[in-house]
Scaffold this motif. Sequence first.
Motif, PDB file in Angstrom:
ATOM      1  N   PRO A 140       1.069  -1.298   0.191  1.00  0.00           N
ATOM      2  CA  PRO A 140       0.004  -0.217   0.221  1.00  0.00           C
ATOM      3  C   PRO A 140       1.324   1.249  -0.624  1.00  0.00           C
ATOM      4  CG  PRO A 140       0.278  -0.722   2.277  1.00  0.00           C
ATOM      5  CD  PRO A 140       1.359  -1.979   1.580  1.00  0.00           C
ATOM      6  N   VAL A 141       1.184   2.059  -1.277  1.00  0.00           N
ATOM      7  CA  VAL A 141       2.100   2.723  -1.191  1.00  0.00           C
ATOM      8  C   VAL A 141       2.420   4.120  -0.622  1.00  0.00           C
ATOM      9  CG1 VAL A 141       3.525   1.522  -2.570  1.00  0.00           C
ATOM     10  CG2 VAL A 141       1.544   3.015  -3.727  1.00  0.00           C
ATOM     11  N   GLU A 142       0.498   4.470  -0.859  1.00  0.00           N
ATOM     12  CA  GLU A 142      -0.005   5.442   0.248  1.00  0.00           C
ATOM     13  C   GLU A 142       0.067   5.484   1.740  1.00  0.00           C
ATOM     14  OE1 GLU A 142      -0.979   8.178  -2.053  1.00  0.00           O
ATOM     15  OE2 GLU A 142      -0.202   6.922  -4.162  1.00  0.00           O
ATOM     16  N   LYS A 143      -0.122   4.270   1.870  1.00  0.00           N
ATOM     17  CA  LYS A 143       0.412   4.152   3.852  1.00  0.00           C
ATOM     18  C   LYS A 143       1.551   4.087   4.333  1.00  0.00           C
ATOM     19  CE  LYS A 143      -3.346   1.351   4.193  1.00  0.00           C
ATOM     20  NZ  LYS A 143      -4.407   0.581   3.850  1.00  0.00           N
ATOM     21  N   ILE A 144       1.722   3.396   3.472  1.00  0.00           N
ATOM     22  CA  ILE A 144       2.929   2.455   3.600  1.00  0.00           C
ATOM     23  C   ILE A 144       4.261   3.460   2.975  1.00  0.00           C
ATOM     24  CG2 ILE A 144       4.649   0.594   5.006  1.00  0.00           C
ATOM     25  CD1 ILE A 144       2.165  -0.301   5.115  1.00  0.00           C
ATOM     26  N   ASP A 145       5.282   3.778   3.374  1.00  0.00           N
ATOM     27  CA  ASP A 145       6.995   4.154   3.262  1.00  0.00           C
ATOM     28  C   ASP A 145       7.263   2.785   1.951  1.00  0.00           C
ATOM     29  OD1 ASP A 145       9.558   4.742   2.096  1.00  0.00           O
ATOM     30  OD2 ASP A 145      10.421   5.890   3.905  1.00  0.00           O
ATOM     31  N   PRO A 146       7.354   3.185   1.041  1.00  0.00           N
ATOM     32  CA  PRO A 146       7.676   2.085  -0.315  1.00  0.00           C
ATOM     33  C   PRO A 146       9.109   1.730   0.224  1.00  0.00           C
ATOM     34  CG  PRO A 146       7.004   4.086  -2.062  1.00  0.00           C
ATOM     35  CD  PRO A 146       7.064   4.637   0.296  1.00  0.00           C
ATOM     36  N   LEU A 147      10.271   2.818   1.410  1.00  0.00           N
ATOM     37  CA  LEU A 147      11.493   2.188   1.263  1.00  0.00           C
ATOM     38  C   LEU A 147      11.317   0.550   1.918  1.00  0.00           C
ATOM     39  CD1 LEU A 147      13.261   5.337   1.310  1.00  0.00           C
ATOM     40  CD2 LEU A 147      13.467   3.997  -0.331  1.00  0.00           C
ATOM     41  N   LEU A 148       9.839   0.171   2.362  1.00  0.00           N
ATOM     42  CA  LEU A 148      10.006  -0.545   3.200  1.00  0.00           C
ATOM     43  C   LEU A 148       9.992  -1.197   3.034  1.00  0.00           C
ATOM     44  CD1 LEU A 148       8.073   0.151   6.821  1.00  0.00           C
ATOM     45  CD2 LEU A 148      10.186  -0.247   6.687  1.00  0.00           C
ATOM     46  N   ALA A 149       8.749  -1.654   2.010  1.00  0.00           N
ATOM     47  CA  ALA A 149       9.132  -2.805   0.321  1.00  0.00           C
ATOM     48  C   ALA A 149       9.968  -3.832   0.903  1.00  0.00           C
ATOM     49  CB  ALA A 149       9.005  -2.847   0.167  1.00  0.00           C
ATOM     50  N   GLY A 150      11.306  -2.714   0.019  1.00  0.00           N
ATOM     51  CA  GLY A 150      13.167  -2.882   0.249  1.00  0.00           C
ATOM     52  C   GLY A 150      13.719  -3.764   1.014  1.00  0.00           C
ATOM     53  N   VAL A 151      13.062  -2.849   2.357  1.00  0.00           N
ATOM     54  CA  VAL A 151      13.556  -3.982   3.640  1.00  0.00           C
ATOM     55  C   VAL A 151      12.872  -5.287   3.732  1.00  0.00           C
ATOM     56  CG1 VAL A 151      13.693  -3.679   5.884  1.00  0.00           C
ATOM     57  CG2 VAL A 151      13.978  -1.292   4.430  1.00  0.00           C
ATOM     58  N   VAL A 152      11.754  -5.567   3.454  1.00  0.00           N
ATOM     59  CA  VAL A 152      11.002  -7.062   2.929  1.00  0.00           C
ATOM     60  C   VAL A 152      12.086  -7.542   2.737  1.00  0.00           C
ATOM     61  CG1 VAL A 152       8.932  -8.115   2.903  1.00  0.00           C
ATOM     62  CG2 VAL A 152       9.079  -6.058   3.896  1.00  0.00           C
ATOM     63  N   LEU A 153      12.268  -7.391   1.267  1.00  0.00           N
ATOM     64  CA  LEU A 153      12.703  -7.328   0.273  1.00  0.00           C
ATOM     65  C   LEU A 153      14.476  -8.440   0.307  1.00  0.00           C
ATOM     66  CD1 LEU A 153      12.488  -5.996  -3.114  1.00  0.00           C
ATOM     67  CD2 LEU A 153      11.950  -8.539  -2.239  1.00  0.00           C
ATOM     68  N   GLU A 154      15.031  -7.509   0.727  1.00  0.00           N
ATOM     69  CA  GLU A 154      15.719  -7.184   1.565  1.00  0.00           C
ATOM     70  C   GLU A 154      15.752  -8.986   2.792  1.00  0.00           C
ATOM     71  OE1 GLU A 154      19.505  -6.878   0.762  1.00  0.00           O
ATOM     72  OE2 GLU A 154      18.041  -5.429  -0.410  1.00  0.00           O
TER      73      GLU A 154
END
Length: 346
Positions: free
Chosen positions: A110-124
């Motif tokens: 949910p890019v409008e609600k959660i910083d997309p950078l955190l998605a990168g951390v999930v991928l890491e």
Amino acid sequence: MENQEIRLTQFSEGSGCGCKIPPAVLDSILANRKSVDLMDPKLLVGNSSKDDAAVYQISDDLAMINSVDFFTPIVDDAFDFGRIAAANALSDVFAMGGKPVFANAILSWPVEKIDPLLAGVVLEGGREICHLAGIPLAGGHSITAKDPIFGFSVNGIVHPNNIKTNMGAREGDLIFITKPLGIGVLATALKRDKIKSEDYVNMIQYATQINSIGKDFGHLDFVHAMTDVTGFGILGHLVEMAEGAKLTARIQGSSIPLIDGVQEYISQFIFPDNTYRNWNAYSSKSEGIIGMELVKFCDPQTNGGLLVAVDPEFQKEFEFVLENLEQKAWLIGEFQSLSAISIKVF
């Protein structure tokens, strides 16, 4: 928006494998699956059974395993979420006795609600588990949606003779489990701000522990069946094994291990709502589960341990393999001849 203020578990109702579709609903969705059952003779494991992955034969000595697994956050930390989801997805290949070779990521954010950078951390986090498993994270697919979701599509290989389905148990086989239960209880305690720091550490340890031991079990002829314990709880997965083999599982309830600290939360009635969903689905197929014991049997696990059916004549050999590989396992019961009840607990 500061990353440390984000609690990923607050963005969805369910968490981890606890967000699976209820068993009865899933059965209705898949009601016509047998109409397309094994149309290709090279499809060795398909949708005719409730197994962990599909298996397709490539040659006389090679078969390909494929599985897809994803879910909503079970923890608040993005990196740990990625690790847990990745380890859980790889487990489906290990549960078939196979070896994963590469994975593709599945990401909803949910890019409008959660910083997309955190998605990168999930991928890491997912990439770290792939590194530990010795495979590449080769690619993936992402969408924007209201819930954060992460998982893998995993491809693996196995010799056709080494495939371990969840239907292969034989009368007299001993039943082992390779991890203690309680991840669902601990995840609920986390979501309710009730978890102790030491219990959180235990939860992460088990939830990120890769079930690579399944690949080693695949080479053992005296291991007749295997599955991993996930969202339907140990009761649900024992029912699938027993029904698939047309046997009854006799389980010693006191032998089923719990993660340290879990019983304290159960005593406070802290456990997932989906525990009751699992109980409603499988209680009629069991007997001997009394009172709050249902929580232990029905707690939805995320990247739980492997249930392993072992020829009793080779118990010492199996335990020797466990010792050599520094893998713990608990003997919890045996498969017996078929009776009116799939699971008998004593």
